[in-house]
Design a protein around this motif. Structure first.
Motif, PDB file in Angstrom:
ATOM      1  N   GLY A 251       0.797  -1.222   0.000  1.00 21.72           N
ATOM      2  CA  GLY A 251       0.000   0.000   0.000  1.00 21.72           C
ATOM      3  C   GLY A 251       0.827   1.268   0.000  1.00 21.72           C
ATOM      4  N   ALA A 252       2.095   1.167   0.415  1.00 20.96           N
ATOM      5  CA  ALA A 252       2.974   2.337   0.448  1.00 20.96           C
ATOM      6  C   ALA A 252       3.693   2.578  -0.869  1.00 20.96           C
ATOM      7  CB  ALA A 252       4.010   2.176   1.558  1.00 20.96           C
ATOM      8  N   THR A 253       3.588   1.657  -1.824  1.00 20.98           N
ATOM      9  CA  THR A 253       4.308   1.828  -3.086  1.00 20.98           C
ATOM     10  C   THR A 253       3.627   2.882  -3.960  1.00 20.98           C
ATOM     11  OG1 THR A 253       3.063   0.109  -4.261  1.00 20.98           O
ATOM     12  CG2 THR A 253       5.029  -0.595  -3.049  1.00 20.98           C
ATOM     13  N   PRO A 254       4.408   3.585  -4.786  1.00 16.04           N
ATOM     14  CA  PRO A 254       3.807   4.571  -5.690  1.00 16.04           C
ATOM     15  C   PRO A 254       2.751   3.985  -6.615  1.00 16.04           C
ATOM     16  CG  PRO A 254       6.148   4.980  -5.504  1.00 16.04           C
ATOM     17  CD  PRO A 254       5.885   3.681  -4.779  1.00 16.04           C
ATOM     18  N   THR A 255       2.932   2.738  -7.062  1.00 11.34           N
ATOM     19  CA  THR A 255       1.925   2.144  -7.949  1.00 11.34           C
ATOM     20  C   THR A 255       0.583   2.027  -7.232  1.00 11.34           C
ATOM     21  OG1 THR A 255       3.623   0.913  -9.155  1.00 11.34           O
ATOM     22  CG2 THR A 255       1.356   0.135  -9.359  1.00 11.34           C
ATOM     23  N   ALA A 256       0.604   1.553  -5.988  1.00 10.94           N
ATOM     24  CA  ALA A 256      -0.646   1.406  -5.242  1.00 10.94           C
ATOM     25  C   ALA A 256      -1.277   2.753  -4.929  1.00 10.94           C
ATOM     26  CB  ALA A 256      -0.390   0.632  -3.954  1.00 10.94           C
ATOM     27  N   THR A 260      -4.897   7.729  -6.256  1.00  8.09           N
ATOM     28  CA  THR A 260      -5.298   8.860  -5.412  1.00  8.09           C
ATOM     29  C   THR A 260      -4.344  10.039  -5.546  1.00  8.09           C
ATOM     30  OG1 THR A 260      -4.051   8.021  -3.491  1.00  8.09           O
ATOM     31  CG2 THR A 260      -6.341   7.308  -3.735  1.00  8.09           C
ATOM     32  N   ARG A 261      -3.330   9.924  -6.413  1.00  6.72           N
ATOM     33  CA  ARG A 261      -2.326  10.985  -6.551  1.00  6.72           C
ATOM     34  C   ARG A 261      -2.245  11.525  -7.978  1.00  6.72           C
ATOM     35  NH1 ARG A 261      -0.709  12.377  -1.306  1.00  6.72           N
ATOM     36  NH2 ARG A 261      -0.510  10.475  -0.056  1.00  6.72           N
ATOM     37  N   ILE A 262      -3.253  11.258  -8.769  1.00  8.50           N
ATOM     38  CA  ILE A 262      -3.205  11.661 -10.178  1.00  8.50           C
ATOM     39  C   ILE A 262      -3.080  13.167 -10.317  1.00  8.50           C
ATOM     40  CG2 ILE A 262      -4.474  11.628 -12.355  1.00  8.50           C
ATOM     41  CD1 ILE A 262      -5.815   9.041 -11.282  1.00  8.50           C
ATOM     42  N   ALA A 263      -3.875  13.907  -9.573  1.00  9.23           N
ATOM     43  CA  ALA A 263      -3.853  15.366  -9.681  1.00  9.23           C
ATOM     44  C   ALA A 263      -2.477  15.919  -9.314  1.00  9.23           C
ATOM     45  CB  ALA A 263      -4.924  15.975  -8.782  1.00  9.23           C
ATOM     46  N   LEU A 295       0.544   4.825 -15.408  1.00  3.07           N
ATOM     47  CA  LEU A 295       0.568   6.253 -15.739  1.00  3.07           C
ATOM     48  C   LEU A 295      -0.141   6.512 -17.069  1.00  3.07           C
ATOM     49  CD1 LEU A 295       4.258   7.157 -14.806  1.00  3.07           C
ATOM     50  CD2 LEU A 295       2.217   7.944 -13.602  1.00  3.07           C
ATOM     51  N   SER A 296       0.149   5.660 -18.037  1.00  5.84           N
ATOM     52  CA  SER A 296      -0.496   5.817 -19.348  1.00  5.84           C
ATOM     53  C   SER A 296      -1.999   5.607 -19.261  1.00  5.84           C
ATOM     54  CB  SER A 296       0.118   4.839 -20.358  1.00  5.84           C
ATOM     55  OG  SER A 296       1.486   5.122 -20.568  1.00  5.84           O
ATOM     56  N   THR A 303       8.074   9.983 -19.475  1.00  7.02           N
ATOM     57  CA  THR A 303       9.050   9.266 -20.283  1.00  7.02           C
ATOM     58  C   THR A 303       9.585   8.113 -19.453  1.00  7.02           C
ATOM     59  OG1 THR A 303       9.709  11.267 -21.467  1.00  7.02           O
ATOM     60  CG2 THR A 303      11.240   9.410 -21.507  1.00  7.02           C
ATOM     61  N   ALA A 304       9.504   6.902 -19.978  1.00 11.76           N
ATOM     62  CA  ALA A 304      10.020   5.712 -19.312  1.00 11.76           C
ATOM     63  C   ALA A 304      10.900   4.967 -20.303  1.00 11.76           C
ATOM     64  CB  ALA A 304       8.883   4.821 -18.831  1.00 11.76           C
ATOM     65  N   GLN A 305      12.143   4.690 -19.906  1.00 12.43           N
ATOM     66  CA  GLN A 305      13.081   4.094 -20.849  1.00 12.43           C
ATOM     67  C   GLN A 305      13.913   3.003 -20.195  1.00 12.43           C
ATOM     68  OE1 GLN A 305      15.967   6.834 -22.473  1.00 12.43           O
ATOM     69  NE2 GLN A 305      16.407   5.522 -24.217  1.00 12.43           N
ATOM     70  N   GLU A 306      13.977   1.858 -20.857  1.00 11.39           N
ATOM     71  CA  GLU A 306      14.881   0.793 -20.454  1.00 11.39           C
ATOM     72  C   GLU A 306      16.131   0.862 -21.317  1.00 11.39           C
ATOM     73  OE1 GLU A 306      13.754  -3.472 -19.197  1.00 11.39           O
ATOM     74  OE2 GLU A 306      14.361  -3.667 -21.308  1.00 11.39           O
ATOM     75  N   TYR A 307      17.292   0.622 -20.691  1.00 13.94           N
ATOM     76  CA  TYR A 307      18.548   0.653 -21.433  1.00 13.94           C
ATOM     77  C   TYR A 307      19.382  -0.569 -21.047  1.00 13.94           C
ATOM     78  CZ  TYR A 307      20.163   2.565 -16.978  1.00 13.94           C
ATOM     79  OH  TYR A 307      20.422   2.741 -15.637  1.00 13.94           O
ATOM     80  N   GLU A 308      20.413  -0.848 -21.812  1.00 10.38           N
ATOM     81  CA  GLU A 308      21.291  -1.975 -21.524  1.00 10.38           C
ATOM     82  C   GLU A 308      22.213  -1.600 -20.366  1.00 10.38           C
ATOM     83  OE1 GLU A 308      21.251  -5.115 -23.003  1.00 10.38           O
ATOM     84  OE2 GLU A 308      19.344  -4.299 -23.742  1.00 10.38           O
TER      85      GLU A 308
END
Length: 337
Positions: A251-256, A260-263, A295-296, A303-308
């Motif tokens: 419940g403490a994670t940003p995803t969860a 309630t934090r969209i605004a 988020l989407s 911007t979300a990016q995976e790199y090597e």
């Protein structure tokens, strides 16, 4: 006579000022954390020669078991900033790194009944201290927030919890972003449960992290020996999960917390995060993908990016993410005088 090789001039040198903040908010915390906190502040080379000029500020949050001194003296942040300014990669700004290493590795940048109100310390008391002691552009449009690992997770969490404080946020390899089997409850739980005190977890990174997370996310100040509810219990020959504690962690994670934090996140001009595809902290790549998807789903631009790369590779240095991505990001999105 052979011609002398051309010498590349050194960039103008900024300086790092180390201050001490005697925190009123952290004073008397039940967990025994020191309320006297070191704050390392990078001032660009022209800070002294242009006494009328004020500067934007980027707050950089260090990772677990790391601190402000290591950011500058081992990671080389000062030289990187000097070079980026000399290369016109960025305009001059102030960079602030608070020391939030605790007795058990880190504050996780959250308010805790055991450790004290570290989120409020970072988002309120620290900013007030910096604006009072340095020539900052003391307004949200001229503030940025960034961090790596524990500091990356803290960056996203604080951006969500304190809207209107920063204009832009960039998280590198953000930890504890969402739920994942690798730490629910995690390999450090048996050692932590058998420990009689701090010395019994010092030699185990995973047990140390378990205690640190527990003090941050499932605090119980009167609970011995760590002032926290651990996410498991010992049976005769096994460890049982404690779902109520794990529920508090999730419940403490940003995803969860996102619905309630969209605004709050809509108030940011820009939000970015990235991670290495080979990150050995196994929960980071999948939770970053999930958080980006959420988020989407809510129509939040980012911007979300995976790199090597791994957890610590390709972060610092001229070819690293800080120089190539993070610093230009703030040069674009912050207001300069």
């Amino acid at each position: 006579m052979l011609p002398l090789a051309a010498q590349t001039p050194s960039p103008p040198a900024g300086r790092v000022v180390v201050k001490t903040l005697d925190s009123k908010l952290l004073r008397g915390n039940p967990g025994g954390e020191n309320p006297r906190r070191r704050v390392s502040v990078y001032l660009p080379a022209d800070y002294e020669t242009h006494p009328q000029r004020r500067y934007p500020v980027v707050y950089y949050l260090h990772g677990f078991t790391w601190n402000d001194s290591l950011i500058f003296n081992q990671d080389g942040m000062k030289g990187l900033l000097d070079q980026a300014i000399a290369d016109r990669q960025i305009r001059p700004f102030i960079l602030v790194v608070p020391n939030e290493q605790t007795r058990f590795g880190g504050s996780w940048y959250v308010n805790s009944a055991t450790n004290g109100p570290w989120a409020d310390f970072t988002a309120r008391e620290l900013i007030e201290f910096v604006d009072k002691n340095f020539r900052t552009l003391a307004r949200p449009g001229s503030r940025g927030l960034a961090g790596h690992s524990m500091g990356g997770g803290g960056t996203i969490r604080l951006a969500m919890q304190f809207p209107g404080t920063w204009a832009a946020a960039y998280a590198l390899s953000p930890a504890f972003l969402g739920a994942h089997p690798s730490y629910l409850p995690g390999p450090g739980v048996p050692t932590a449960l058998r420990a009689k005190g701090p010395a019994d977890v010092q030699g185990s990174h995973v047990a140390f992290a378990t205690v640190s997370l527990s003090r941050a996310f499932s605090a119980a100040p009167k609970k011995q020996p760590f002032g926290a509810d651990l996410p498991g219990s010992l049976g005769a020959d096994s460890v049982a999960r404690r779902d109520a504690v794990l529920g508090r962690w999730v419940g403490a994670t940003p995803t969860a917390q996102l619905p309630t934090r969209i605004a709050a996140l809509r108030q940011l001009r820009a939000l970015a995060f990235d991670w290495g595809a080979q990150d050995e902290v196994r929960h980071i790549p999948p939770t970053c993908y999930t958080f980006s998807s959420w988020l989407s789903s809510f129509g939040l631009r980012h911007t979300a990016q995976e790199y090597e790369g791994t957890h610590g590779s390709r972060i610092m240095g001229r070819t690293g993410r800080v120089y190539q991505q993070v610093l230009p990001f703030f040069n674009t999105h912050l207001d300069f005088e």
